[in-house]
Every structure is written in C-alpha cells, then in structure tokens.
Design a protein around this motif. Structure first.
Motif, short mmCIF file in Angstrom:
data_model
loop_
_atom_site.label_atom_id
_atom_site.label_comp_id
_atom_site.label_asym_id
_atom_site.label_seq_id
_atom_site.Cartn_x
_atom_site.Cartn_y
_atom_site.Cartn_z
N LYS A 43 11.88 -9.07 35.80
CA LYS A 43 11.06 -7.89 35.54
C LYS A 43 11.92 -6.67 35.18
O LYS A 43 11.56 -5.88 34.30
N LYS A 46 13.17 -7.14 31.66
CA LYS A 46 12.06 -6.92 30.74
C LYS A 46 11.84 -5.41 30.55
O LYS A 46 11.63 -4.94 29.43
N GLY A 47 11.90 -4.66 31.64
CA GLY A 47 11.73 -3.20 31.56
C GLY A 47 12.83 -2.55 30.74
O GLY A 47 12.56 -1.66 29.92
N SER A 49 14.54 -3.99 28.39
CA SER A 49 14.29 -4.39 27.01
C SER A 49 13.18 -3.54 26.39
O SER A 49 13.30 -3.07 25.26
N ASP A 50 12.10 -3.33 27.14
CA ASP A 50 10.99 -2.50 26.65
C ASP A 50 11.47 -1.08 26.33
O ASP A 50 11.10 -0.52 25.29
N ILE A 51 12.28 -0.51 27.20
CA ILE A 51 12.78 0.85 26.96
C ILE A 51 13.62 0.90 25.69
O ILE A 51 13.46 1.80 24.87
N SER A 52 14.52 -0.09 25.54
CA SER A 52 15.37 -0.07 24.35
C SER A 52 14.57 -0.27 23.07
O SER A 52 14.98 0.16 22.00
N GLU A 53 13.38 -0.88 23.17
CA GLU A 53 12.50 -1.07 22.02
C GLU A 53 11.51 0.09 21.86
O GLU A 53 10.64 0.05 20.99
N LYS A 55 9.17 0.93 23.97
CA LYS A 55 7.85 0.59 24.55
C LYS A 55 7.71 1.24 25.93
O LYS A 55 7.83 0.57 26.95
N PHE A 56 7.51 2.55 25.95
CA PHE A 56 7.31 3.25 27.21
C PHE A 56 6.55 4.53 26.95
O PHE A 56 6.42 4.97 25.81
N SER A 57 6.05 5.13 28.02
CA SER A 57 5.33 6.41 27.92
C SER A 57 6.02 7.41 28.83
O SER A 57 6.51 7.05 29.90
#
Length: 71
Positions: A43, A46-47, A49-53, A55-57
C-alpha cells in the motif's frame, strides 16, 4: 530456544519486564523497530507511485469538496 513477542505500551512496562528477566537470568533483547507487513509495504509503494503519477488531491481541495457536500 523459544522466542516470545511482548507488545508493551510504555517505558514503565519495558523497565519492569527488563528487571524481571534480569532477575530470572533470562537472556533477552529489545527491538523497538516495527516491522511492516507485506500488505502495508504494498500500500505504501502504491501511494508513492500514485504521487509520482500526480494521482492525489491537496488537503485544500479535499476540504473544499467536503464543505460542498456538507452544505
């Protein structure tokens, strides 16, 4: 040899257990590291990875959406 894992809540508990084990002449070691489970590591990665892409608010946008939902 056996291993016992004890989850303490504070330094007083640790000190009491250390004193008891020393009195009983039982060898022990204290490890204050907390090991993550594979699920937790997955997890976290994954977080990251999401930040580097992107994909966050931001907290501000989340707060704004919450205010709109709550009226």
């Amino acid at each position: 040899m056996s291993t016992i894992t004890i989850h303490t809540e504070n330094e007083n508990q640790i000190n009491l257990l250390k004193a008891l084990l020393k009195e009983l002449k039982i060898n022990f070691e204290i490890n204050k590291e907390e090991n993550l489970t594979d699920w937790q590591k997955e997890k976290i990665l994954k977080g990251i990875s999401d930040i580097s892409e992107g994909k966050f608010s931001s907290s501000e946008s989340v707060a704004e959406k919450a205010r709109k939902c709550l009226g």
